[in-house]
Design an enzyme around this catalytic site. Structure first.
Site, PDB file in Angstrom:
ATOM      1  N   ASN A 209     -57.839  30.280-113.130  1.00 54.41           N
ATOM      2  CA  ASN A 209     -58.902  30.446-114.115  1.00 54.41           C
ATOM      3  C   ASN A 209     -60.170  29.755-113.612  1.00 54.41           C
ATOM      4  O   ASN A 209     -60.184  29.153-112.535  1.00 54.41           O
ATOM      5  CB  ASN A 209     -58.471  29.914-115.486  1.00 54.41           C
ATOM      6  CG  ASN A 209     -58.064  28.455-115.439  1.00 54.41           C
ATOM      7  OD1 ASN A 209     -58.867  27.574-115.145  1.00 54.41           O
ATOM      8  ND2 ASN A 209     -56.779  28.197-115.728  1.00 54.41           N
ATOM      9  N   ARG A 210     -61.218  29.782-114.405  1.00 56.46           N
ATOM     10  CA  ARG A 210     -62.534  29.342-113.949  1.00 56.46           C
ATOM     11  C   ARG A 210     -62.832  27.875-114.254  1.00 56.46           C
ATOM     12  O   ARG A 210     -63.954  27.424-114.055  1.00 56.46           O
ATOM     13  CB  ARG A 210     -63.616  30.221-114.588  1.00 56.46           C
ATOM     14  CG  ARG A 210     -63.558  31.675-114.177  1.00 56.46           C
ATOM     15  CD  ARG A 210     -64.648  32.476-114.871  1.00 56.46           C
ATOM     16  NE  ARG A 210     -65.971  31.958-114.548  1.00 56.46           N
ATOM     17  CZ  ARG A 210     -67.078  32.339-115.176  1.00 56.46           C
ATOM     18  NH1 ARG A 210     -67.012  33.227-116.157  1.00 56.46           N
ATOM     19  NH2 ARG A 210     -68.249  31.834-114.841  1.00 56.46           N
TER      20      ARG A 210
END
Length: 404
Positions: A209-210
């Protein structure tokens, strides 16, 4: 606003690193007075300090006596930072000795005092040094935990001066509190998770994820600035270790869970700022997955990861511990960002939930943030757009209010 910084330097080999710390203060527009000990001048000479600070430098109380420097310097300071702080300096400060300009300054200062110890591991671990550190912390000083790594010569261990950039950031976290700064988390043990976990598909690919880890690191740094013993469980970030923080590095959600559960056994507060992957592959290929000649894509079967926040909220390792979760929401047909946040707070069972609106990719990788902090007691604290450090302070304020 110009901040008056006193940079004390005591006589350890790490004194050369204080030159970089001084540079960071001056380039940020602060007014810096360097006060070295006589021993520090054996490592870095007075001309260097004078050139970098733009001010004359002395280690003696007899220079410029008509200005009463042994009183005036401490009285006029907004913050006093000693880096490195040797075992000798810590002992003198703890016992109120005042045999040079720096120790006199420490006695007269009524502003926040930050001490960054650096010494050999055996000296740091000696009961006398530990007693002195506890005395100073009890009186309100922020004593940073030393880093682990290469020491003088071939030795390695705990006792290394944290990197100047991280000391600078911690001091900024202290100054962000302004006149309200006090080590209100002194003696508390806190756990913070940060970053995003990875779930591997094969040796080179993963689901992720970011999350940048910036908010979690800000939480760890500000907790240390407020006197806490901090364990930071860090998942896949490219950030320097915050000064005074013990860092445990992990990659996967299972590793994150194991590290967090272990650290919570003695924790007064746990803040789950990391972004664990919700799912992981049922199986991981031992070899890199190749493209098929017919252009077809492989089918990847996923299984749900354990819910770490719900687990540590339900199975409290320590009575009275405060558990904080994060919710990155975008809102959907089932409800608004806050509607979804309130539902998650009830479902997870934590004490506080920090709700971020991440529509359009907001927050990720940014140095700024805004949030609403929801409490299981019905509280809702809106934190306007600002730095992640500012949000971290508000979160710790809410945590501190809930300690027994």
């Amino acid at each position: 606003m110009t901040v008056k910084v006193v940079l004390g330097v005591s006589g350890g080999i790490a004194a050369y690193k204080a030159c970089e710390l001084l540079r960071r203060f001056t380039e940020s527009g602060h007014d810096v007075t360097v006060v070295p000990t006589a021993a520090a001048l054996e490592f870095v000479g007075a001309p260097t300090w004078a050139a970098l600070s733009g001010k004359p430098v002395s280690a003696e109380v007899w220079s410029g006596v008509h200005e009463v420097p042994h009183v005036r310097i401490g009285q006029s300071a907004d913050v006093v930072v000693v880096a490195p702080a040797t075992a000798d300096l810590l002992a003198k400060a703890a016992h109120g000795l005042a045999d040079d300009l720096l120790t006199n300054t420490l006695l007269t200062a009524r502003c926040p005092v930050v001490l960054a110890p650096a010494m050999h591991t055996e000296m740091w671990e000696h009961p006398a040094t530990q007693a002195n550190v506890e005395t100073l912390r009890r009186r309100g000083a922020v004593v940073i935990e030393p880093a682990e790594g290469r020491l003088t010569g071939a030795d390695s261990g705990k006792g290394r001066l944290p990197e100047p950039a991280e000391i600078f950031d911690l001091v900024r976290a202290v100054l962000d509190r302004g006149p309200d700064m006090r080590p209100d988390l002194a003696g508390r043990k806190v756990v913070v998770s940060a970053g995003g976990t990875r779930e591997y598909l094969d040796p080179v690919r993963f689901l992720g994820n970011r999350s940048s880890g910036l908010q979690g690191y800000a939480l760890a740094r500000t907790a240390a600035a407020r006197g806490a013993h901090v364990t930071l469980v860090s998942a896949n970030v490219s950030l320097a270790d915050p000064a005074g923080v013990s860092v445990v590095r992990v990659e996967t959600t299972d590793q994150l869970r194991e590290a967090v559960v272990a650290a919570t056994a003695t924790a007064d507060a746990v803040v789950m700022a990391a972004a664990p992957a919700d799912f992981r592959p049922v199986s991981v290929s031992e070899a890199k997955i190749k493209k098929a000649d017919d252009g077809s894509a492989p089918a990847i079967e996923l299984v749900q990861n354990p819910d770490i926040l719900a687990e540590i909220s339900r199975d409290r390792a320590r009575e009275g511990a405060v558990v904080v979760g994060f919710a990155a929401e975008t809102g959907d047909a089932s409800g608004s960002v806050l509607d979804l946040g309130r539902a998650k707070l009830a479902r997870k069972g934590c004490d506080l939930l920090v709700v971020n609106d991440v529509s359009g990719g907001a927050v990720f990788g940014s140095t700024d943030n805004e949030a609403v902090i929801l409490g299981a007691d019905g509280a809702a604290v809106e934190v306007p757009h600002g730095t992640k450090t500012a949000l971290a302070h508000v979160i710790w304020d809410e945590v501190a209010r809930r300690f027994p």
